[in-house]
Design a protein around this motif. Structure first.
Motif, short mmCIF file in Angstrom:
data_model
loop_
_atom_site.label_atom_id
_atom_site.label_comp_id
_atom_site.label_asym_id
_atom_site.label_seq_id
_atom_site.Cartn_x
_atom_site.Cartn_y
_atom_site.Cartn_z
N THR A 48 -0.98 -8.89 3.73
CA THR A 48 -2.28 -8.77 4.40
C THR A 48 -2.24 -9.43 5.77
OG1 THR A 48 -3.63 -8.59 2.42
CG2 THR A 48 -4.68 -9.54 4.34
N GLN A 49 -1.83 -10.70 5.79
CA GLN A 49 -1.89 -11.49 7.00
C GLN A 49 -1.12 -10.86 8.16
OE1 GLN A 49 -3.31 -13.93 8.40
NE2 GLN A 49 -1.89 -14.17 10.12
N VAL A 50 0.07 -10.34 7.91
CA VAL A 50 0.90 -9.75 8.97
C VAL A 50 0.73 -8.24 9.03
CG1 VAL A 50 3.25 -9.45 9.84
CG2 VAL A 50 2.57 -11.62 8.78
N HIS A 51 0.96 -7.57 7.92
CA HIS A 51 1.10 -6.11 7.95
C HIS A 51 -0.24 -5.38 7.90
CE1 HIS A 51 5.43 -6.40 7.71
NE2 HIS A 51 5.26 -7.38 6.82
N SER A 52 -1.15 -5.79 7.05
CA SER A 52 -2.45 -5.12 7.03
C SER A 52 -3.21 -5.35 8.33
CB SER A 52 -3.29 -5.61 5.85
OG SER A 52 -2.80 -5.09 4.64
N VAL A 53 -3.12 -6.56 8.85
CA VAL A 53 -3.78 -6.84 10.14
C VAL A 53 -3.24 -5.89 11.22
CG1 VAL A 53 -3.95 -8.52 12.02
CG2 VAL A 53 -4.42 -9.22 9.67
N GLY A 54 -1.90 -5.78 11.30
CA GLY A 54 -1.32 -4.84 12.26
C GLY A 54 -1.74 -3.41 11.99
N GLY A 78 7.89 -0.31 0.63
CA GLY A 78 8.24 -1.23 -0.45
C GLY A 78 8.41 -2.65 0.04
N LEU A 79 9.02 -2.81 1.20
CA LEU A 79 9.20 -4.15 1.78
C LEU A 79 7.85 -4.79 2.09
CD1 LEU A 79 12.17 -3.38 4.21
CD2 LEU A 79 12.25 -4.89 2.21
N VAL A 80 6.94 -4.00 2.66
CA VAL A 80 5.61 -4.52 2.98
C VAL A 80 4.88 -4.93 1.71
CG1 VAL A 80 3.33 -3.90 3.88
CG2 VAL A 80 5.38 -3.25 5.15
N ALA A 81 4.93 -4.07 0.68
CA ALA A 81 4.18 -4.32 -0.55
C ALA A 81 4.66 -5.57 -1.28
CB ALA A 81 4.27 -3.10 -1.46
N ILE A 82 5.96 -5.79 -1.34
CA ILE A 82 6.50 -6.93 -2.10
C ILE A 82 6.33 -8.24 -1.35
CG2 ILE A 82 8.84 -6.87 -1.19
CD1 ILE A 82 7.70 -7.47 -4.85
N THR A 83 5.99 -8.16 -0.06
CA THR A 83 5.90 -9.36 0.76
C THR A 83 4.84 -10.33 0.24
OG1 THR A 83 6.68 -8.20 2.74
CG2 THR A 83 5.36 -10.16 3.11
N ALA A 84 3.76 -9.81 -0.35
CA ALA A 84 2.70 -10.70 -0.84
C ALA A 84 3.07 -11.39 -2.14
CB ALA A 84 1.41 -9.89 -1.02
N SER A 85 3.96 -10.80 -2.93
CA SER A 85 4.19 -11.30 -4.30
C SER A 85 5.64 -11.60 -4.61
CB SER A 85 3.68 -10.27 -5.31
OG SER A 85 4.36 -9.03 -5.12
N ALA A 140 2.94 4.05 10.88
CA ALA A 140 2.67 2.62 10.74
C ALA A 140 1.52 2.35 9.78
CB ALA A 140 2.35 2.02 12.11
N VAL A 141 0.50 3.21 9.81
CA VAL A 141 -0.66 2.99 8.93
C VAL A 141 -0.29 3.18 7.46
CG1 VAL A 141 -2.97 3.83 8.33
CG2 VAL A 141 -2.35 3.51 10.73
N PRO A 142 0.37 4.28 7.07
CA PRO A 142 0.78 4.39 5.66
C PRO A 142 1.70 3.26 5.21
CG PRO A 142 0.94 6.52 6.75
CD PRO A 142 0.67 5.51 7.82
N VAL A 143 2.59 2.81 6.08
CA VAL A 143 3.56 1.78 5.70
C VAL A 143 2.91 0.40 5.66
CG1 VAL A 143 5.63 0.54 6.45
CG2 VAL A 143 5.60 3.04 6.46
N HIS A 144 2.31 -0.01 6.76
CA HIS A 144 1.85 -1.39 6.89
C HIS A 144 0.45 -1.61 6.34
CE1 HIS A 144 5.37 -2.53 9.29
NE2 HIS A 144 5.25 -1.35 9.88
N LEU A 145 -0.46 -0.69 6.61
CA LEU A 145 -1.82 -0.88 6.11
C LEU A 145 -1.91 -0.56 4.62
CD1 LEU A 145 -4.78 -1.46 6.36
CD2 LEU A 145 -5.13 0.83 7.33
#
Length: 695
Positions: free
Chosen positions: A166-172, A273-280, A318-323
């Protein structure tokens, strides 16, 4: 600054900072490869510049907003322009690591809005995210990471975002979505409501960018432990497993949907997958990491479809991947995370609700603030380039930077617009573009030789045509010299006899008295020169009074008034011309001898027949008793006198004083009454005020 670390921890975080910085290079080559060559330099410069902006603003006040003393859990209030103690290596190490994260969040935007955004507009977007949005959200989520007493309100609720889904990728991703809605799609992206494919300039380079990101992500997640401890291996393992499973799901799902293994789908699938696992990554086991990655890979395809349906043009996904990946990863913490390890005593359902709340609030803040600011600025300063600059490419329009391919295209475009094929296009040796240019120059050479042959043939044909045209003009001029203009035009337009009858015209015959005797002692050239001079004057008079010169025979001159165009004043015109002929000749003297010439002039009025005689050499002539009688008026006349018949006298007595001479015997006609023209009593301009005399 109460947190203390040993040197091994510090070394590990410093190494991971370098790995995260390498991700900046991964984004650079990935986005450059997925965009067109005419914009690749612009994309690369943005990826460098945004890190510079992030460094500047994060040091000035971003770090303080994010980790300073908390104001009710909303934002920090100190640590601006931080000074770090020399005897404690951890604070600058922590700052450096967090700076890398800030730069990563900023650079997400560059790929989403690539190929249409002005460079100053992008710097503005980078300043907004790295100077305001990212630090504020960072305080909510990670505020107590540096100083435990500075925890943000989401952190206090138990919101967990290990390395920044959220902090890095969803914000972007949220900022990217807001900017995409404001600036709109690229030119030609949607035609008749349907999306068209925009192929990247270098897909292998983009794949390399994906590998670099994958490698850098080990430092991104591994370094987020902020210590080199026993959890580092499992964090990195979870990161790799989630990415691998996500990539394969995205690959096969796209293969099933589109019928072929699309090149970009495994790339974006692995990143999701990299973005999603970053939180957990710190609170799940490898099996759960695989599940998180698989769902993330499956979400990229419907997310892309949804954007296209809404005509939102995300250049690199970028939106499908990061958001989308970030939202799912944050929610996945609540679903799969170990609540005991995370200290969530209230239970999993409450934990899920906290994760949902955190994602929702961060989304509202990030998207709302950025959309309002971008929309407001766009009203007074257009954020995207104009249509001409976009078609040209941002490499040139924004940075005046070219590549060998662009140079080739510019040369070819110049030739297309000007038609100038005289010069070869530039050749860059030992490159693929150079080989294309060489082959193109061979084609140009053949075209030029063909054009030269065509031009030589054209010139030859033009010269031949010009020669024929000149001959035709010469023939027409000669024709006009021997025929009246109207008769000459008629002769050109049709073949056959040309003959007309005229009920009344006036015929002039003039003869120089005794010229045969006078010229007998002259050289032939002198005789011809004298006659040419006299008759040329007469021709001028004939043109003035609109008479047609019929012919000259020796020293005799014949003209007629009233044809080929009939004229009611033909007798007056003939008489005035005859009078001027008489005056003109009276003033002429022959050379050194000073001999004065005299002339007999006869005029008769009556009907004639006129026509063209000859098929190769033409002459316009007239026949009839009126002609014969005019000839007799001259031959039976007196020197320096104009003798006319009664028919002519009746028509000109308004302008001339006449004297009856009497009757003369004319063969075949008997006695004919004649008159002499003694004096002109009215000038032709007064007598014929409506007549347009030739000048």
């Amino acid at each position: 600054m109460s947190v203390q670390k040993n040197l091994l921890d510090i070394l590990w975080v410093l190494v991971c900072s370098g790995l995260v910085l390498m991700m900046q290079g991964g984004f650079l080559v990935l986005e450059s490869g997925l965009t067109r060559a005419k914009n690749s330099i612009n994309v690369a410069i943005k990826n460098i510049a945004d890190f510079g902006v992030a460094t500047l603003l994060f040091y000035l006040f971003g770090f303080g907003i994010m980790f300073g003393f908390s104001f009710h859990g909303l934002f920090g209030t100190d640590l601006f322009l931080p000074s770090f103690p020399k005897d404690n290596a951890w604070p600058p190490t922590f700052f450096l690591f967090q700076l890398m994260f800030c730069g990563t969040s900023s650079t997400i935007v560059s790929g989403a809005v690539a190929e249409r955004l002005k460079f100053p507009s992008y710097l503005l977007a980078t300043a907004l995210i790295s100077g305001i949005i990212y630090p504020v959200v960072g305080h909510w989520v990670w505020g107590g990471t540096f100083v435990e007493t500075s925890s943000g309100w989401l952190e206090q609720l138990g919101f967990h975002d290990f390395a920044g889904s959220t902090q890095v990728h969803s914000v972007g991703g949220w900022v990217s979505l807001a900017l995409l809605l404001v600036v709109g799609p690229r030119l030609g992206r949607f035609k008749d409501g349907e999306p068209s494919t925009v192929t990247g300039s270098n897909l292998p380079l983009a794949m390399l960018g994906g590998i670099i990101l994958w490698f850098g992500w080990m430092g991104f997640n591994g370094g987020s432990t902020l210590a080199f401890n026993g959890s580092v291996p499992i964090v990195i393992l979870n990161t790799i497993i989630a990415s691998g499973f996500s990539m394969m799901v995205a690959l096969f799902l796209t293969w099933i949907v589109k019928g072929y293994p699309e090149a970009i789908s495994p790339l974006n699938g692995s990143l999701a997958g990299l973005v999603a696992i970053t939180a957990s990554a710190d609170c799940v086991d490898p099996k759960q990491a695989a599940m998180i990655g698989m769902i993330a890979g499956g979400l990229t395809i419907p997310a892309e479809k949804l954007l296209l349906r809404w005509k939102i043009d995300d250049a690199v996904g970028a939106v499908p991947v990061h958001l989308v990946g970030g939202l799912w990863g944050t929610l996945a913490v609540g679903i799969f995370g170990d609540v005991e390890t995370l200290g969530m005593s209230s239970g999993r359902l409450d934990f899920i609700l906290i994760q949902v709340l955190g994602s929702f609030v961060v989304g509202i803040f990030s998207f709302g603030v950025s959309y309002i600011i971008f929309k407001g600025i766009n009203r007074i300063y257009r954020l995207r380039v104009d249509e001409t600059e976009e078609r040209m490419g941002l490499n040139i329009s924004e940075h005046k930077a070219t590549t060998e391919l662009i140079d080739l295209f510019l040369s070819m475009d110049y030739q297309h617009k000007t038609g100038d094929l005289t010069l070869d296009v530039p050749v860059e040796p030992f490159t693929e573009v150079g080989q294309i240019a060489e082959r193109y120059n061979l084609v140009l050479g053949k075209v030029r030789s063909t054009l030269k042959e065509n031009e030589d043939s054209r010139i030859e044909i033009a010269n031949a045509y010009e020669k024929v045209r000149n001959e035709q003009e010469r023939a027409e001029k000669l024709l006009l010299n021997v025929l009246p203009k109207a008769i000459a035009e008629e002769l050109k337009e049709k073949q056959g006899l040309i003959a007309n009858s005229y009920p009344e015209v006036s015929v002039i015959f003039a003869d120089i008295v005794g010229f045969t005797k006078i010229s007998s002692g002259m050289k032939p050239e002198a005789v011809v020169r004298i006659l040419n001079e006299i008759f040329s004057y007469f021709d001028v008079l004939a043109e003035k009074y609109k008479l047609e010169k019929i012919k000259t025979i020796g020293d005799a001159y014949m003209a007629v008034a009233g044809l080929p165009t009939p004229d009611q004043f033909h007798s007056l015109l003939a008489a005035h011309m005859a009078w001027d002929m008489k005056l003109l000749l009276s003033r002429l003297r022959l050379g050194k001898s000073g001999h004065k010439l005299s002339m007999r002039i006869g005029i008769n009025t009556g009907p004639v027949v006129a026509g063209v005689i000859g098929t190769k050499k033409f002459i316009y002539d007239i026949w009839g008793d009126a002609v014969n009688l005019a000839s007799r008026m001259e031959s039976h006349g007196l020197p320096n006198e104009i003798q006319i018949t009664e028919s002519t006298a009746n028509l000109i007595q308004s302008d001339f004083e006449l004297e009856e001479r009497g009757e003369i015997e004319v063969k075949g006609k008997g006695k004919i009454k004649t008159f002499l023209v003694k004096q002109r009593i009215r000038e032709p301009e007064d007598s014929l005020p409506y007549f347009q005399f030739a000048t």
